[in-house]
Design an enzyme around this catalytic site. Structure first.
Site: not given
Ligand code: PLP
Length: 387
Positions: A50, A103, A176, A201
């Site tokens: 972990r 988000y 972010d 992403k």
């Molecule tokens: C998709 C996304 C997230 C969340 O990511 P996950 O892996 O789907 O939990 C957070 N911030 C932004 C800007 C995103 O596009």
């Protein structure tokens, strides 16, 4: 070293005399130490699944090389990277400033979860200047949470100004950085304390794994992030860490192509009568365009389009005509996507007043001529349905 090079060398295995080029998957919960001394020594690096295997360490090293900063830690999703980063710095009675274009699940974590634990959140206009942000700061403001460009509508934020406002008080700036992917945007160099990504992403890049990354600017910040993740019991599978690191090897080539295809698609869209406005930071006159030009080195493949007001049957015909652009959530994979999004439902400090529907596109890696044929088909269906 330049990013293109870092992405190919960071996190590679070092064993001698021979080793695989790429870091292999090491699946483990328990590690065995041959002697008591090894156990004492080993506990400094690899102890238990972990807390990360060499596969996780390699991904962390590569992300740190890309984002800059002191250290990177992993989360099981992008969303948990957001929530763990918030939890690392707040306690009951504290206050958070969050961009109105965050988000939506990140917003809801504040509005619902943090609220139950006595943490208050104020949402701010993503285009607010340094003075406006300073005016929103309170003695108990512990975090400014930015997302730049903003989800769904792509306003670019002035990160150096936010960092100054945060550091004039007792707050950390968390960014972010999913859209810039650590490649087009370097929040830590711009003053952020934590730059996080949904690696789901662009780092993973193939729409087949969920991973979050949190990169801290300094050791004290990194320790708080580490303990938040540890105490939450976060874990990323070694297989998913491997996929993210494998994806990173081609990140720069992919992003350059995503950018190129997005630019071509936008040029095409601008000529369509049905299009009211393009939502993309590289467009002159777009909110935050000058900040984008100053602080970022490019634009990724995700952008939006506001259509002229469109009746639902025509909108359905439009979506159903696409053969290459898939209707789907998320983005950052190699494939093109199209989605109807509703920014008016996800903001409180600002108002979204465009009358027409907002369509979010992700420009994938397909040949641009084929993508244009697909777009042509959809816009013809849209026009035909409105006749
Ligand atoms: C998709 C996304 C997230 C969340 O990511 P996950 O892996 O789907 O939990 C957070 N911030 C932004 C800007 C995103 O596009």
């Amino acid at each position: 070293m330049k990013d293109n090079t870092k992405l190919t060398v960071a996190g590679r295995p070092h064993q001698r005399p021979a080793h695989p080029v790429n870091t292999p998957v090491e699946r483990a919960s328990t590690y065995l130490f041959p002697t008591y001394d090894d156990y004492l020594e080993g506990a400094k690096t690899i102890t238990y699944g972990r807390l990360g295997t060499p596969t996780h360490r390699a991904l962390e090293e590569a992300v740190t090389a890309l984002e800059g900063g002191f250290e990177t830690r992993l989360a099981p999703s992008g969303l948990q990277a957001c929530t763990a980063a918030l939890l690392a710095f707040v306690a009951a009675g504290d206050h958070v400033l969050m961009t109105d274009t965050a988000y939506d699940p990140t917003r809801k974590f504040c509005d619902r979860f943090l609220k139950r634990f006595g943490v208050e959140t104020t949402f701010y206009d993503p285009l607010a200047g340094e003075e406006e942000i300073a005016a929103l700061m309170r003695p108990n403001t512990k975090v400014i949470f930015a997302e730049s460009p903003g989800s769904l509508t792509f306003e670019v934020q002035d990160l150096p100004a936010l960092a100054r406002a945060a550091h004039a008080g007792a707050a950390k700036l968390i960014v972010d950085n999913t859209w810039g992917a650590g490649y087009f945007c370097k929040p830590i160099a711009l003053g952020a304390d934590v730059s996080l990504q949904a690696a789901t992403k662009y780092l993973v890049g193939h729409a087949d794994a969920l991973v979050g990354t949190l990169t801290s600017a300094d050791e004290q910040t990194a320790q708080k992030i580490f303990y938040a993740l540890l105490q939450l019991g976060s874990n990323v599978s070694a297989d998913d860490a491997y996929l993210a690191l494998r994806g990173m090897r081609t990140l720069s080539a992919r992003l350059e192509r995503h950018q190129e295809n997005a630019n071509e698609i936008i040029k095409w869209l601008r000529k369509q009568d049905a299009v009211e406005r393009i939502l993309h930071p590289a467009q002159k006159g777009f909110p935050g365009h000058n900040v984008w030009k100053r602080d970022l080195t490019g634009a990724s493949g995700l952008f939006g389009v506001v259509l002229k007001p469109t009746p639902m049957p025509a909108l359905k015909a439009f979506f159903n005509a696409f053969k290459l652009f898939g209707i789907g959530f998320s983005w950052g994979g190699y494939e093109s996507l199209v989605l109807h999004v509703k920014p008016e439902q996800y903001r409180s400090a600002t108002e979204w007043s465009e009358a027409g529907p907002v369509i979010r596109f992700h420009a994938g890696l397909e040949d641009i001529e084929d993508l244009k044929i697909d777009l042509e088909r959809a816009f013809m269906a849209l026009a035909a349905a409105q006749k």
